[in-house]
Design a protein around this motif. Structure first.
Motif, short mmCIF file in Angstrom:
data_model
loop_
_atom_site.label_atom_id
_atom_site.label_comp_id
_atom_site.label_asym_id
_atom_site.label_seq_id
_atom_site.Cartn_x
_atom_site.Cartn_y
_atom_site.Cartn_z
N UNK A 127 14.92 -14.12 -15.01
CA UNK A 127 14.69 -13.05 -13.95
C UNK A 127 13.15 -13.41 -13.30
N UNK A 128 12.23 -14.05 -14.01
CA UNK A 128 11.17 -14.20 -13.55
C UNK A 128 11.07 -15.27 -12.26
N UNK A 129 11.96 -16.33 -12.52
CA UNK A 129 12.16 -17.54 -11.60
C UNK A 129 12.74 -16.66 -10.35
N UNK A 130 13.83 -15.89 -10.74
CA UNK A 130 14.57 -15.18 -9.39
C UNK A 130 13.39 -14.45 -8.66
N UNK A 131 12.45 -13.61 -9.38
CA UNK A 131 11.60 -12.96 -8.62
C UNK A 131 10.51 -13.49 -7.91
N UNK A 132 10.22 -14.36 -8.43
CA UNK A 132 9.42 -15.57 -7.86
C UNK A 132 9.86 -16.35 -6.41
N UNK A 133 11.24 -16.63 -6.47
CA UNK A 133 11.80 -16.90 -5.17
C UNK A 133 11.66 -15.74 -4.22
N UNK A 134 11.98 -14.57 -4.84
CA UNK A 134 11.91 -13.47 -3.76
C UNK A 134 10.56 -13.12 -3.24
N UNK A 135 9.50 -13.31 -4.09
CA UNK A 135 8.32 -13.11 -3.50
C UNK A 135 7.93 -14.08 -2.56
N UNK A 136 8.30 -15.47 -2.67
CA UNK A 136 8.07 -16.35 -1.61
C UNK A 136 8.81 -16.00 -0.43
N UNK A 137 10.16 -15.68 -0.48
CA UNK A 137 10.95 -15.27 0.79
C UNK A 137 10.29 -14.04 1.60
N UNK A 138 9.74 -13.25 0.75
CA UNK A 138 9.11 -11.92 1.43
C UNK A 138 7.81 -12.49 1.95
N UNK A 139 6.96 -13.09 1.25
CA UNK A 139 5.75 -13.69 1.75
C UNK A 139 6.20 -14.32 3.16
N UNK A 140 7.15 -15.32 3.20
CA UNK A 140 7.45 -16.11 4.57
C UNK A 140 7.79 -14.93 5.61
#
Length: 189
Positions: A127-140
């Motif tokens: 779940x943490x890895x998935x969330x990190x990916x979502x943070x990166x996408x949101x940041x972009x």
């Protein structure tokens, strides 16, 4: 009489074209500002989601490595910074601290094979890895919106109207240690 009528029509035509330009520029600036606000909201949602996962992760690891008090305190502090960050600059600093804290907790986890085999721990990591990916996408997405808004505000003649209507440039979400967040935390067993 026809010369003055033509002059009046030309002036009215210029005013109408200028009015349409100002109207279109204002609406596009509002649209971009709303898009940037929405993107920032997406970032805060993902950061909050990650912050909500952290206590469960800490408790899981704490059960196996209770003597690693400084690691847990660092994670707790980083989580508090993330939750309280109010803008891109504060979020960037908090993001750097969070990445360092997560690296520490995963380093502790690597020393405990029974923890690495725990289904709860594995699910939290996923779940943490998935969330990190979502943070990166949101940041972009946020930074793309900021780029569009800032460009629109700064180009001539938009800059004249943008300033008049109170539009200002926004900060990019830049992290101090780009290498720390360029990829989600790696979990190796």
């Amino acid at each position: 009489m026809t010369g003055s009528l033509i002059s009046i029509l030309v002036i009215v035509g210029i005013v109408v074209v200028l009015g349409i330009y100002v109207w279109a520029t204002y609406n596009s600036l509002v649209t971009l500002r709303v898009r940037v606000d929405e993107a920032w909201s997406d970032i805060t949602v993902q950061l909050k989601r990650r912050a909500d996962l952290i206590p469960s992760l800490v408790e899981t690891v704490k059960g196996y490595a209770a003597h690693e008090k400084s690691v847990f305190e660092a994670v707790t502090q980083a989580r508090a910074e993330t939750i309280s960050a109010s803008g891109p600059a504060e979020a960037s600093v908090a993001e750097n601290h969070m990445q360092q804290a997560l690296k520490s907790i995963f380093a502790v986890a690597e020393a405990y094979p029974q923890l690495q085999a725990s289904q709860n721990f594995l699910q939290l990591q996923s779940e943490l890895v998935d969330t990190e990916n979502k943070v990166q996408a949101a940041r972009r997405f946020y930074n793309g919106g900021v780029r569009e808004l800032n460009t629109k505000i700064q180009i001539f003649p938009n800059n004249l109207f943008a300033k008049m209507f109170g539009f200002t440039t926004r900060e990019f979400f830049e992290v101090e240690d780009v290498a720390a967040i360029s990829e989600p935390p790696r979990i190796q067993f």
